[in-house]
Write a protein that holds these residues in place. Sequence first.
Motif, mmCIF file in Angstrom:
data_model
loop_
_atom_site.group_PDB
_atom_site.id
_atom_site.type_symbol
_atom_site.label_atom_id
_atom_site.label_comp_id
_atom_site.label_asym_id
_atom_site.label_seq_id
_atom_site.Cartn_x
_atom_site.Cartn_y
_atom_site.Cartn_z
ATOM 1 N N GLU A 234 43.423 47.546 39.185
ATOM 2 C CA GLU A 234 44.014 48.262 40.309
ATOM 3 C C GLU A 234 43.154 48.035 41.546
ATOM 4 O O GLU A 234 41.932 48.246 41.506
ATOM 5 N N VAL A 235 43.776 47.611 42.643
ATOM 6 C CA VAL A 235 43.068 47.274 43.878
ATOM 7 C C VAL A 235 43.678 48.088 45.019
ATOM 8 O O VAL A 235 44.878 48.014 45.263
ATOM 9 N N GLU A 236 42.833 48.846 45.720
ATOM 10 C CA GLU A 236 43.299 49.686 46.818
ATOM 11 C C GLU A 236 42.473 49.416 48.072
ATOM 12 O O GLU A 236 41.246 49.302 48.019
ATOM 13 N N ASN A 237 43.161 49.296 49.212
ATOM 14 C CA ASN A 237 42.504 49.250 50.519
ATOM 15 C C ASN A 237 41.354 48.243 50.553
ATOM 16 O O ASN A 237 40.233 48.551 50.983
ATOM 17 N N THR A 238 41.632 47.041 50.141
ATOM 18 C CA THR A 238 40.613 45.999 49.999
ATOM 19 C C THR A 238 41.043 44.743 50.750
ATOM 20 O O THR A 238 42.225 44.407 50.791
ATOM 21 N N GLU A 239 40.072 44.049 51.333
ATOM 22 C CA GLU A 239 40.349 42.854 52.115
ATOM 23 C C GLU A 239 39.897 41.603 51.374
ATOM 24 O O GLU A 239 38.815 41.576 50.777
ATOM 25 N N PHE A 240 40.728 40.554 51.450
ATOM 26 C CA PHE A 240 40.427 39.246 50.864
ATOM 27 C C PHE A 240 40.513 38.211 51.981
ATOM 28 O O PHE A 240 41.585 37.992 52.554
ATOM 29 N N ASP A 241 39.401 37.553 52.287
ATOM 30 C CA ASP A 241 39.332 36.663 53.435
ATOM 31 C C ASP A 241 38.601 35.368 53.071
ATOM 32 O O ASP A 241 37.470 35.399 52.585
ATOM 33 N N ARG A 242 39.266 34.242 53.282
ATOM 34 C CA ARG A 242 38.688 32.913 53.109
ATOM 35 C C ARG A 242 38.118 32.684 51.706
ATOM 36 O O ARG A 242 37.063 32.080 51.546
ATOM 37 N N ASN A 243 38.824 33.156 50.722
ATOM 38 C CA ASN A 243 38.512 32.798 49.338
ATOM 39 C C ASN A 243 39.428 31.654 48.913
ATOM 40 O O ASN A 243 40.436 31.367 49.543
ATOM 41 N N GLY A 244 39.078 31.005 47.801
ATOM 42 C CA GLY A 244 39.869 29.887 47.303
ATOM 43 C C GLY A 244 39.107 28.583 47.410
ATOM 44 O O GLY A 244 37.970 28.538 47.903
#
Length: 494
Positions: A234-244
């Motif tokens: 479960e993921v809440e209010n989280t940022e994902f930036d420049r992954n991969g």
Amino acid sequence: MPARHHPLPALRLALCWTLAFAALPSGAQGLPPEPSYKGELVGDGKGGVIVRPFSAPEVRRENAPAQDDAPAGRSPRPERQAAPERRLPPPQAMPEPQRDPVAGPLTLEVGPSKKIPTIAQAAKIARSGDTIVVEAGVYAGDVAVFTQDKLTIRGGGGRVRLNANGASAEGKAIWIVRGGDITVENFEFVGARASAHNGAGIRFEKGRLVLRNCLFRDNENGILTAGDKAAELEVENTEFDRNGTVEGYGHQLYAGEIASLKVTGSYFHRAVGGHLLKSRAAKNVIMHNRLTDEAGGEASYELEFPNGGQAYVVGNLVGQSATTQNPVIVAIGLEGYRWPKNELYLVNNTLVDGRPAEGYFLRAAPGLQVLKAMNNLLVASRSHDFAPFSADAKGAMRDPGKTVRLPDPGVRQGDAGLKAEIRNNFVVSRDDFADAARFDYRLRERSALAGKFQPPGTANGVDLTPRADYAHPAQTRRLGGEPTLPGALQSIAR
């Protein structure tokens, strides 16, 4: 001739006195006084006895010269053999805090000024039920494995930044979680790398993991899960930036064949490669998020469920960038359906095609059992995008056997087993929104779409009606009443 005085009787007498004194306890009454001599008794060669003083131990003063500095004319003392080097034992692991056997869980404080300076040490010390509170700051190379049955890990006083700096737990991630029920709040995971090019901010392998208010940036995978079919994420209010990764094998969030994935109030953008969100979970609840690749982002799919499962996609802003690597925004079943139930509920989303060439809002492989697409806003200029959302579009037809044929935009195959409900979706332009160039996709005041919302009902006990808006960055805002608008956002720009 006078008799010669033999020294041995006197020597024996003196020795007997010495042994007698040694045998008596100190301070005993009636003892003779301690002898004045300090030495050994020897014959003098003339029939008498003399005392040869004991040699005094050598005392070397702080400023005394070394042996090599002996005064002239005097031979230095023979050099003594140096004692073997004494090696201290290696430092022992930090001892576990003393616990009262009947006391409740502990709160472990972590930080440079605390008794537990690193998260790695706290991970070894903590027991089920504990709370780990980490002092805000930057922790370089502080990788850890968590296996507790129940644990809360929280940044205290602000975000805690975890810079991988080339380190990884078990060669996999900054953190590995393979516990029971673990909650993580207020952490940033940055720079994870691995030899297999799948280094993750968090590698989730077992149990239930809840993430709140975190950031994943510049990792080969933001979050990567194993394939434990009982696991829940479960993921809440989280940022994902420049992954991969540029090869496309790493993703911002990649859930394997787990039991469930729930993502709310989160922000996915600027993928290096791979997908913004890819999930093979049996059940997926993706509500009130912003998945927009944005300028410079090179994501493949924005949202993909390659093995089907149940996917409830409600109230999301989902947008391609101009440099996206794939023309499809949302996809399901393209790697084969593996779950007993394979259903997609696509409700109240704003889907934005940002490619200069033609793109597709949805690609569903044959084998999907249920498709419900309602109240979506489709932002593009080409009708080719919209065929999957129109019951009377070319290629979609109903036959006397009540088979619904819905075209797959890629291969144009019909699917006789699909139960589809596709209605109340609207084609709009960027001019219909407050400021689409700045990703403000609120409808303008006095929009013709006001009041066009239609209740979508429930599916398998899941409420499909949007109950919140995504609020930038990485938050949600609860609605004050019932929704009235199609699309991801219920607020009107005034």
